[in-house]
Each structure stands twice: as structure tokens, then as C-alpha cells.
Enzyme design. Sequence first.
Site, PDB file in Angstrom:
ATOM      1  N   PHE A 117      -9.329  -1.705   1.111  1.00 54.48           N
ATOM      2  CA  PHE A 117     -10.199  -1.239   2.202  1.00 54.48           C
ATOM      3  C   PHE A 117      -9.549  -0.022   2.851  1.00 54.48           C
ATOM      4  O   PHE A 117      -8.323   0.039   2.944  1.00 54.48           O
ATOM      5  CB  PHE A 117     -10.395  -2.327   3.261  1.00 54.48           C
ATOM      6  CG  PHE A 117     -11.397  -3.379   2.876  1.00 54.48           C
ATOM      7  CD1 PHE A 117     -12.738  -3.252   3.208  1.00 54.48           C
ATOM      8  CD2 PHE A 117     -10.993  -4.497   2.158  1.00 54.48           C
ATOM      9  CE1 PHE A 117     -13.661  -4.228   2.838  1.00 54.48           C
ATOM     10  CE2 PHE A 117     -11.913  -5.467   1.780  1.00 54.48           C
ATOM     11  CZ  PHE A 117     -13.252  -5.327   2.120  1.00 54.48           C
TER      12      PHE A 117
ATOM     13  N   GLU B 247       0.816  -1.224   0.000  1.00 52.10           N
ATOM     14  CA  GLU B 247       0.000   0.000   0.000  1.00 52.10           C
ATOM     15  C   GLU B 247       0.845   1.268   0.000  1.00 52.10           C
ATOM     16  O   GLU B 247       0.553   2.220  -0.728  1.00 52.10           O
ATOM     17  CB  GLU B 247      -0.951   0.014   1.192  1.00 52.10           C
ATOM     18  CG  GLU B 247      -2.119  -0.961   1.070  1.00 52.10           C
ATOM     19  CD  GLU B 247      -1.724  -2.408   1.239  1.00 52.10           C
ATOM     20  OE1 GLU B 247      -0.615  -2.688   1.729  1.00 52.10           O
ATOM     21  OE2 GLU B 247      -2.547  -3.283   0.890  1.00 52.10           O
TER      22      GLU B 247
ATOM     23  N   HIS C 193     -11.674  -4.377   8.888  1.00 52.89           N
ATOM     24  CA  HIS C 193     -12.174  -4.140   7.523  1.00 52.89           C
ATOM     25  C   HIS C 193     -13.470  -3.324   7.535  1.00 52.89           C
ATOM     26  O   HIS C 193     -14.060  -3.103   6.485  1.00 52.89           O
ATOM     27  CB  HIS C 193     -12.450  -5.467   6.802  1.00 52.89           C
ATOM     28  CG  HIS C 193     -11.236  -6.232   6.402  1.00 52.89           C
ATOM     29  ND1 HIS C 193     -10.355  -6.758   7.308  1.00 52.89           N
ATOM     30  CD2 HIS C 193     -10.744  -6.564   5.176  1.00 52.89           C
ATOM     31  CE1 HIS C 193      -9.390  -7.390   6.661  1.00 52.89           C
ATOM     32  NE2 HIS C 193      -9.597  -7.295   5.379  1.00 52.89           N
TER      33      HIS C 193
ATOM     34  N   ASP D 156      -9.242   0.669   5.753  1.00 50.68           N
ATOM     35  CA  ASP D 156      -8.458   0.270   6.928  1.00 50.68           C
ATOM     36  C   ASP D 156      -6.984   0.122   6.571  1.00 50.68           C
ATOM     37  O   ASP D 156      -6.114   0.242   7.433  1.00 50.68           O
ATOM     38  CB  ASP D 156      -8.969  -1.070   7.454  1.00 50.68           C
ATOM     39  CG  ASP D 156     -10.476  -1.104   7.588  1.00 50.68           C
ATOM     40  OD1 ASP D 156     -10.975  -1.128   8.715  1.00 50.68           O
ATOM     41  OD2 ASP D 156     -11.171  -1.080   6.543  1.00 50.68           O
TER      42      ASP D 156
HETATM   43  C1  LIG Z   1      -2.473  -4.679   4.249  1.00 52.81           C
HETATM   44  C2  LIG Z   1      -3.479  -5.478   3.499  1.00 52.81           C
HETATM   45  N1  LIG Z   1      -3.593  -5.316   2.168  1.00 52.81           N
HETATM   46  C3  LIG Z   1      -4.494  -6.011   1.459  1.00 52.81           C
HETATM   47  C4  LIG Z   1      -5.341  -6.897   2.082  1.00 52.81           C
HETATM   48  C5  LIG Z   1      -6.385  -7.667   1.294  1.00 52.81           C
HETATM   49  N2  LIG Z   1      -5.950  -9.067   1.206  1.00 52.81           N
HETATM   50  C6  LIG Z   1      -6.395 -10.004   2.046  1.00 52.81           C
HETATM   51  S1  LIG Z   1      -5.638 -11.480   1.799  1.00 52.81           S
HETATM   52  C7  LIG Z   1      -4.723 -10.865   0.539  1.00 52.81           C
HETATM   53  C8  LIG Z   1      -3.778 -11.724  -0.211  1.00 52.81           C
HETATM   54  C9  LIG Z   1      -2.681 -12.236   0.683  1.00 52.81           C
HETATM   55  O1  LIG Z   1      -1.862 -13.051  -0.090  1.00 52.81           O
HETATM   56  P1  LIG Z   1      -0.880 -14.029   0.651  1.00 52.81           P
HETATM   57  O2  LIG Z   1      -0.060 -13.231   1.627  1.00 52.81           O
HETATM   58  O3  LIG Z   1      -0.154 -14.805  -0.379  1.00 52.81           O
HETATM   59  O4  LIG Z   1      -1.811 -14.972   1.528  1.00 52.81           O
HETATM   60  P2  LIG Z   1      -2.882 -16.031   0.969  1.00 52.81           P
HETATM   61  O5  LIG Z   1      -4.207 -15.318   0.897  1.00 52.81           O
HETATM   62  O6  LIG Z   1      -2.405 -16.495  -0.375  1.00 52.81           O
HETATM   63  O7  LIG Z   1      -2.901 -17.137   1.966  1.00 52.81           O
HETATM   64  C10 LIG Z   1      -4.996  -9.508   0.336  1.00 52.81           C
HETATM   65  C11 LIG Z   1      -4.353  -8.662  -0.697  1.00 52.81           C
HETATM   66  C12 LIG Z   1      -5.205  -7.043   3.485  1.00 52.81           C
HETATM   67  N3  LIG Z   1      -6.023  -7.855   4.161  1.00 52.81           N
HETATM   68  N4  LIG Z   1      -4.272  -6.338   4.153  1.00 52.81           N
END
Ligand SMILES: Cc1ncc(C[n+]2csc(CCOP(=O)(O)OP(=O)(O)O)c2C)c(N)n1
Lengths: 323, 323, 326, 326
Positions: free
Chosen positions: B83, B60, B129, B85
Amino acid sequence: MTELRYWQAINQALAEEMEHDPLVVLVGEDVGAPGGAFGATRGLRERFGPERVRDTPISELGIVGLGVGAALAGLRPVIEVMFNDFLTLALDQLANQAAKLRFMTGGRAQVPLVVRTLVGAGKGTGPQHGQSLEAWLGHVPGLSVAMPATPADAYGLLRVAIRHDDPVVVFESLRQWNVRGEVTPGELPGLGRAAVRRRGGDVTLVSLGGALSRAMRACELAAAAGVDVELIDLRWLWPLDWACVESSLRKTGRLVVVHDAVGFLGPGAELAARAAERGVLTAPVVRVVPPRTPVPFSPTLEAAYFIGAERIAAACQEAVRNG
Amino acid sequence: MTELRYWQAINQALAEEMEHDPLVVLVGEDVGAPGGAFGATRGLRERFGPERVRDTPISELGIVGLGVGAALAGLRPVIEVMFNDFLTLALDQLANQAAKLRFMTGGRAQVPLVVRTLVGAGKGTGPQHGQSLEAWLGHVPGLSVAMPATPADAYGLLRVAIRHDDPVVVFESLRQWNVRGEVTPGELPGLGRAAVRRRGGDVTLVSLGGALSRAMRACELAAAAGVDVELIDLRWLWPLDWACVESSLRKTGRLVVVHDAVGFLGPGAELAARAAERGVLTAPVVRVVPPRTPVPFSPTLEAAYFIGAERIAAACQEAVRNG
Amino acid sequence: MSGRDPRGDLARNLYVVQLRIRRFEETVARLFAQGRLPGFVHLSIGQEAVAAGACAALREDDVITSTHRGHGHCIAKGGDLGRMMAELFGYRDGYCAGLGGSMHIADLERGVLGANGIVGAGIPIAAGAAYAFQVRGLDRVALAFFGDGAANEGAFHEGLNLAALWRLPVVYVCEDNGYAELTATAVHTAGPGVAARAAAYGMPAAEVDGTDALAVHDVVARAVERCRSGEGPTLVVARAPRWHGHFEGDPQRYRSRAELEQVRREDPVALLSRRLLAERWADPTWLEAMAIEIEAEVTAAVAFAEGSAPLDPEAMLRVAGVEERP
Amino acid sequence: MSGRDPRGDLARNLYVVQLRIRRFEETVARLFAQGRLPGFVHLSIGQEAVAAGACAALREDDVITSTHRGHGHCIAKGGDLGRMMAELFGYRDGYCAGLGGSMHIADLERGVLGANGIVGAGIPIAAGAAYAFQVRGLDRVALAFFGDGAANEGAFHEGLNLAALWRLPVVYVCEDNGYAELTATAVHTAGPGVAARAAAYGMPAAEVDGTDALAVHDVVARAVERCRSGEGPTLVVARAPRWHGHFEGDPQRYRSRAELEQVRREDPVALLSRRLLAERWADPTWLEAMAIEIEAEVTAAVAFAEGSAPLDPEAMLRVAGVEERP
Ligand SMILES: Cc1ncc(C[n+]2csc(CCOP(=O)(O)OP(=O)(O)O)c2C)c(N)n1
Ligand SMILES: Cc1ncc(C[n+]2csc(CCOP(=O)(O)OP(=O)(O)O)c2C)c(N)n1
Ligand SMILES: [Mg+2]
Ligand SMILES: [Mg+2]
């Protein structure tokens, strides 16, 4: 009673709490060997050792996150973020983690974390070092926010913060850094208690943090003009000592607020809103606060930006004129 | 006039602005190939190519900073932060860079950056969120803050934001995501203009973003109880259309505010404060807003947290009773 | 069936934990599809061996930080299925009294410092817990689970730099499932991959097949050993595909049918059951018994959750330490 | 004295730029000591060769992002000494009309996107400018200066990952002066050093003596060439000590007298003047003439600044686009 400078009072509070509780640790940029960019942690590394007083990389998010984890694992970390302008980098750990963990775990987790940070307002530090962002933290459920304005409070509020079991952000004032004042060793003021710095019957003037000295001068100027000001040094933005403010307002019916944060959505907005909700005002509120612009570098512009005692006094007189 | 869902209106606004100006680009997590985590950018990568519609790493701070640099170098970037947040991670680039650059350079630099972000409030998204942090951004000089509540505004306000030469943060509402409404292609509402959704003479009810639908229902309930509410959908937290609010208050003398942000130091505080400064109130202000706690996950608790139409209507009736 | 062969005991335990995660999450998927669970739910089906193997290398007093995809981590660390399930319903007997939900489940008694809704946030938090152990002179270890996508957050960089700099007793376990939400790893991660990033901090790294619980256990056990002997952190990257969508309800348009079929062939639960039989660590009757036992555990968990109810608003304000409204 | 030998021309230009930076900052130090300059001032004396060498490898339409220690970068990119000096005084004829000060000097016409008060912030900003050039199909390049301490900010990690991922035309120049504020690099940077971090993103890195302007120029020129030919970013680490404190007024208790004497022996200005004479690229008369010319430039800059005055508050509100108060 000993007389100390504001920064020395911070140093003393840290020393006493580290002495009192081996779980208290200091972590931050330059807090160790150099003794702090502005001297507040001088001598503590020598006294308590490099384990408990750690110089860190320039990683605000990382070190506040480290503080959250350390607190969850039993320490009482005091993290220093040099200027509060840099909190912008650490807010996820502060607002989404530290602040919410107790609630998110149904009350089970405890995060006794203290973040000490500096407000550069009024010292020619410019747009990225002169902000006063306490309203951001005050808006976050789960955080307490202390704003010591005197050496006694720099000492007392910090000790209260370190002993509190939930996260506290302490906004220290560079403007007050070298101010001298009496400090009573061992004193532990109540969490979230405001201080009435002057009794008066005409107007309630609420001041936050580094605005106090100007507010005090304003009281004298107003008195000379026949206006009797009651001056409240809020000391904590949260917990908010509304009872103290409201009881004063029930006497005066007039509210003037002064702070170094931008006025729009600043601390004064909440105070004015509460006054309007309780219907305790006989005159319009006056907020003597900076405009919605960044902090200018030019000293003359900066002086105008952070509203001087004359204009504060004038605001008090205006309040009296208007009802 | 075409009828679109809220998210489709966003999609259409993006498509039209990218069509209109080749310097408009979209950058964010999952905005490209997947068409957005919630579909708002569907089809745009196919239509405008991978150069202008970029999927990013989960960074971000990095992508908002990239947007700042791209804007300085001539693009009009639209950055998506999934989001609001997660803005906690990007606030340095948003508040210390984008917002201050014009001022810090004496008016020379221009940062036509748009950050689109989602408010999950009301959809069972929980403490990290479901926040609504518009007050933080509104407190930052140099940022404009849009809060579209209808498909027409999701379309119009976004187009205005993209054409604006200074940074704008657009808070979109997941609660409204699938709401249908008329959209007038080509319409460009004025920057910082509120919308009076209902005319009334007894109480001024100001609503922000996703609180609108409940506010509308509350107007009907209040009407049934004989209270004639004037409903203002603020649409922009900054520029603030105070003229619109004040002229309504001069008629009603009563202010009720509803929003999904935490009440303490929330948007309602500034509105109440201004009313108290102008002395236009005949009755105490009522803020029907969430308490100072994180957003609870449990749907029943969440429903109570985000104040329903009944309580909003009751607040309007209370305001009438009290003066 | 125990004691005779420690390796066999370990393998059986790993199998039980994996199966518990699998059945729990299959049930969660069904309940979600029935519209009985609110909010977002992220399942780790297909990745169970990472949670099982890594946590088996930890002591009960070691701690973990988890992610939005954290059910497996909590179960592997000994979490209670009933309180987990109640939390997913948003009920007061849940781990978080229904205030947190799936993304915030924590069990402090068992060292689960919490799932997290913020990608990457657990990385510096784990460093902090490790720092606490170091300062307090304890030989406890912290372990942070995170995904491949999280390795692009600044928190990863700042956390690993701090951990390496201070030789903190922390193990970083990256669960590389090839995607961050709906975007493939190659699209969001520059360079040779997450494991290669450890060298930037002078930190050792190890890659392991994340569908092989025994292999994961062995790699993490070595990393934990390094921690306890004061040698500092290790980065472990375990590759294992997720079977379900990023969140329940994700249509997975970004994955081909072929890919979705292929990943199911790398079933960590089936792999380990075959291994158990091949090595004679277990026989079909034992497998049968376990299947029944765990089915019962999960059924009981659902019953426990259904027997609960939401907290009342006043109690919530007390938890938050707030009595009054603004 | 020009044209005969391009290398000589380059060397002379580099010398002039270095001397300009040196004299400008010596004057700033004096004015600050006299209490005539408000706020914080960070000087780059001792590091002039990095700014001079790197910017000499850029075109006028290329852009840079700078740091809190940015006077040298702005001067090397062609900044106007008078407007810089006026800014340090906080006067309206300064680059930022006195609203920004030393840490925010920018000259958009010359591609100086701004000094920065936030450590590391320029790193993703430079990636963004490079992305703009890429999208717009221009062969322009962005260059980000940052310090060794900045390499521990999340912004470094996120910025370099993006730059490498998208093969952006950006050059990252780390000015390693051995300290972050009052803390030595070894205390805040884990691993083999900043250069070694590029590999994590599959990005090439080069280390160079930051007191040798010609060497810096050559390394950066190659990196710029890679950018223009679409090969993407490069990380350059230039080591050069700062002579003054972190900020003016810093007593430097953390550095030994021996160290402070040693660093002055690595004087980039003296080094280059000796080289100019040795290679016969310049003679003493030319050096003499330059010294006088630049002395005059700086004197004129101070005079220009002194002839200015602060902006009036109303004008400030207009700049900020705010007429009314809250
Ligand atoms: C700081 C932040 N950015 C974006 C999100 C939205 N988000 C939730 S899970 C995810 C993907 C995470 O990928 P990874 O770390 O590979 O974990 P996986 O879901 O594959 O287990 C994202 C972008 C978030 N929750 N927190
Ligand atoms: C985000 C942030 N954190 C901390 C600071 C305070 N600070 C100013 S300069 C500096 C040291 C920077 O070190 P380095 O990047 O090596 O640059 P140098 O000063 O050595 O040129 C620090 C910590 C800041 N300005 N911004
Ligand atoms: Mg993943
Ligand atoms: Mg340095």
C-alpha cells in the site's frame, strides 16, 4: 528584550520549557553530551540531566517512534532529527502514527510531540542535506508545521510547539543559524499566525522560513524601482494563516511566493491555488522557487538554485506590470 | 483488443515485460508463491522462476534499497510496496537515493527502478491504508509518477514505466481493481501523456487515478444540467502534461480538479497554481478533494470524504455560474 | 470458586479471557461473512493464549501496543466488547467513534495504546512509553505485541537497540504464527529465528509454547519483574498457529489441508479446559456457566453495536480539529 | 621491484594506496582550512588500511557502496584523484560535474556505486547489486562500507536479513572508529558490538585490526571467496580510529588530548612502511620514490581541479532532465 543568535534562541526556548515543565524531554543524535551537532542543545544535559536529555543511536524511525510512545505516556518529547532530509526515514511514525492517532482514536489520544529538524538549504550541503520538505508534512492531516526565520520566532514558535497538544514539526534554518535578533523572553506568539514584515500596497510577497532575508532585500530593491511590496513571513505552513494572506491580496491583487522547497507541489502551489479559488487576483501569480531538480552542491549553482533577491524583486515588478 | 480486469492488465504487463527483457525482476511481499496479496503477480513465479520473482521479508526500506542497487547493477527491478501508505518507510531510498542518483552523479548513474504501490482509497481500508500520497512523490525531482485509472492504462503505463531509464512510482487503484476494460496488447502510451476522456467546452475537469469513474458520472450529471465538461484523466503527475490541461483551459477558462489525495498541498494545488500563473482562468478554480483529515474507516464517512459524482457535477456547474 | 488456590484463580481467569476472545472473534467472522463488517479484519483465533497469558502478567496501569491482529490483546487488557464491536461496524459508539476500525482500536484508560495498521510500528512506540515511565520514576511497564513478520522491519532493530541501551521497562512479545500474510516465516526470516536476535542487543530472550496460557503468563511475569526491578527489556517469542486466514476471506491456498487440521488440534481453549478439570481448578458446571455467560456478553456486544450509528461528517471534522476545507 | 613475492607485491600496493589516501586527504584538509572547499568534508585519515585492504581483495568488476567518509574507498577502488578533487571544488570536471560533492562521489566504471550522505543507505543498495549479480549469473561481488553508527539504522537490519536470506554475494565491512559523529559507540550501540549482530541472521562475522591493511585484505579476501563460491554474505568489523574530527572544523571536545595522541601512534601508513622494511619487501629508496610520486599525483589533482570551473545552470537542468520551471 535580549539579542540572541538564531541557534541561541532555540537553546533558550528549550531551556525555558524544560524549566517550566518537567515532562519536557530532549531526544536525538548528539543532543546530549555534545550539545547538538550545531550547538542548539548546548548545556542542557548538564542542566537537566541525562534522563531528560538523551543522546540516541542513528535511528530516526526509532527515535521518532519513541517520541510518539513517550507522548502517549505523558511526556512532551522534543525529538531532534538532524536534517529534514532524514525525515524520509521517520515518516511512518510521523505521518501514520503521531499525526493520525488523535483522529484514529476518535479524538481520545493526544500526542504532544515536537520534532525539530534542520533545513540545510543555502549552505553548500548538497542534494541530501539541502532539501526543504515542509510541503510533505503540510500535506499530512494532523501535523502542524512551523518555519521560524528569525531568532524571535526560533524562540517563540518552538515554545508554542512544545506547549501544543498535537504533533508539530519545526523546520529550523541553517541559513539563519547565526543571524542575530531581538528576542522577548516569555513571548508566546499565536499558533499559526503569519507576520507582516513590511506593509505595502502593490504586491503581496509571501516568504517561508529561510527565504526571509532575501525577501526583505527584494522589498528594498523593488521599492527603489517604485514597487511597494507587502511582505508576509508565513511562519506556519499549517495552521495556515490564509486570512492574513487574503486580506493582503484583497488590497494588492498580486501574489508572489518565495521559498526554498522545490516549486512543483511546493508550498507556493497551495497559496497560489487558494488565491485562484478565491478569485482575488488581478495579475498572474509568480512563484520564485527552485526548479524540479535536487539541490546542486556547487556554490555558484546553489546560489542560482535558491533564487536571489534580485530575481525576487524582478518578480514583484513583473506582477505589477502584468495587471 | 482483449477485455481484462484492472489487476489482470497489471499481471499481463508484468508478464510481457519479463518475457521481453530477462533483466526485469519482481520483488515484494507475497508477490511470488502467493501471487500477490491481491493477485496481480499470479502465475509469474511459476512462469519466470524464483530468481526473478522474489517474496521478501516485511522490509519496505530494504527492498526498495535493494531495487536501487539492483538497478545500478543492470537489472530493471519492479518492486511492490503493498500500500502506498507504507512508502513512508521507504522514502529515503526512493527520494534520496533512486530519485537523486542520476543528478548527484552528474548524469552518469541510471536507476531504471519501478515501484508499484496500491491506493486503498474508497475500499473501507481506513486511515493507514486509504491514503493517496502521490503529491509527496511528485514533489521529488527525479521521480516520475503514474496513476493508471483504467485496465488499458494499468497495462500501458506500467509497461512504459518498466522501459523508462529513470525511477517511476506507479500508484495503482484498489477501487478500480476489478473494473473491466479493453486492453490493446503491445500498446505503449507516451510517458507523461494525459488522456482526454470527454470533449467539452464549458469546464475543464481534471481527474487523477481512482477518481476517474466518479468524474465520468459527474460529466453525465453535468451534461443533464446543461454543462458541457471536458474531462482530462491526468494519468501522470510527473511528467505533467500541462500542455493538454492548458489548451483545454484556453477553451473553457474554468478549472475543476478531483482526486483522492488530501486537498491541502495535493495535486490539485499545483494545477490550480499553474492556471493562476498562466492567467488562463475566467472563473475561480474549484478543487473537489478530501478535507485535511485522515481517511475515516466508517463507510458512510468515507463515502463523504471521497466526494461523490453529484458534488463533482455541482462544482462544474458552480464554475460555470461564477464566470 | 476462588481464593483457595491462586494458581487455580489465574488459570480460570486465563480461561475466561481466552474464551471471550474466541467467542468474540467467531462472532466477528460470522458478521464479516454476512457482509456486515467493512474493511479488513484479521483474527487471532488459535493464538488467544498469548494475549491472555501476557496481559495477565501486567497491572492495569501497564500499557501495551498491539497489531493489526489485535482484538485479543484489547480484550485481554480489559477492553469493552461492545465498544470494540461498535468500532468494527464503524459506528460512533465504537472505541474510535468509527474513525479507526479494527486496526486502530485503542483504550487509553486500560493502557491499550492502540492496534496498528503498520507492521512493527508498535515496537518503538512501546519503548517510548517505557522511557516515559523511566523518566517519570514510575514502576509501570510497557509491552509490545508483534508478529514474526514484524521482526524483519527496521523498527524492530531500532526499537530493541534503544530498549536495551537504556534498560527500558519494556517486554517484547513476538507472536510467531509461522506466517507473514501468505508467506512462511522461513521465507522471510534469516538465521535461527526471532528469539536469537535478542542477543545482538545483549537482551535476554525466552521461547514459550503460545498455546499454553499459563506458560506464557509465567515467562512474561518474569520479564515484567525484570522491568520493575530496573533490569531492562526481555524478548519473548510465543509460537501459536492462527486458524483463520491472514484476513477474513483469505482462501489460504498456501496451507495444506493437513496443516489446517493439525493446528486445530492445538486448541488453546480446549487445552486449558482439560487442564482446569485435571487439576480440579474447575468443574464441568463452572465451564458450562462460563460458556453461557460469555455467549451473553458477546450477544450484548453485538446488540450494543447494532444500537449505534455512524458519526456525522461535521462531528468528524471537529474530531480532526478541522472546520474548513482547503 | 615486483613479482618475486606476491605477498610483497600486495603489501607494496597496499602501502601505495594508503599513502595516496593519506596525502589526498591531508591536502583536502589544508584546502578546506583555507576556505577553498564548500560544504561538509569528512576525512578518513587513520582508517586508510580498511579501504586499502578491503578493495585490494576485490576485482575491478566488483562493486562497492561507500559513505560520507568515502574518499579512501574511491581511491582504493582506483578512483581518479583529479576528478575527485574537482568534485570537492564543485567543478564540472569532477566525478559528479560538481552537483554532488564529497558525499556523492561515484565512479561507475570502477564499480564505485557512490558515497552517500545518508548513514546506512549503502547497505541495502549493496545487497541489491549482489542480487543483480546472482540473477545475472555473474561471479561478481558487492561490498558495502559503513560505520559503527550505521549499524543502528533499520537499513542495516533489513539489508543483512535480505543478504543472508538470499545468500547474496555481498561483503559488509563495518569501519568501527569508535564514534558516530560526536557520540561514542557505547552510547549508541547495545550489546556486545556490531560483529555479534551477524549471528542474528545466521551470517558469519570476523573482526580485524583496521590499522593492518594486510590483515584486512586477508579477512575480506576470504569473505569474497565465500561470495564467489555461493556461500553468501559475511560481516567484517574493522576497528580503526579516525584522527580528524567528524567533519573538518569539528573541535573534538568529546575526545581527550591523551586519546588524540594515542590514536596517532596507531598510524596504519607508518605501520606498513616498517613492515615493508622488516620483511625486506621494500627499501628506503622505494619508500622515498613513492612519497615523491604520490606527492606529484596529488599536486596534479589539485592543478586539474583548479583548471576546471562550475557547470552552467542550463547544463545542470539538462543533467536533471528538466527544461522548464514549475
Ligand atoms: C509496514 C507494513 N508493511 C506491510 C503491511 C501489510 N501486512 C499486513 S499484516 C502483514 C503480515 C504481518 O506478519 P506478522 O508480523 O507475522 O503478523 P501476523 O499477520 O502473522 O499476525 C503484512 C505484510 C503492513 N500492514 N505494514
Ligand atoms: C540517516 C542519517 N542520519 C544522520 C546523519 C548525520 N550523520 C552524518 S555522519 C553521522 C555519524 C555516522 O557514524 P558512523 O556510521 O560510525 O560513521 P563515521 O562518521 O564514524 O565514519 C551522522 C549521525 C546522516 N548523514 N544520515
Ligand atoms: Mg505471523
Ligand atoms: Mg563511526
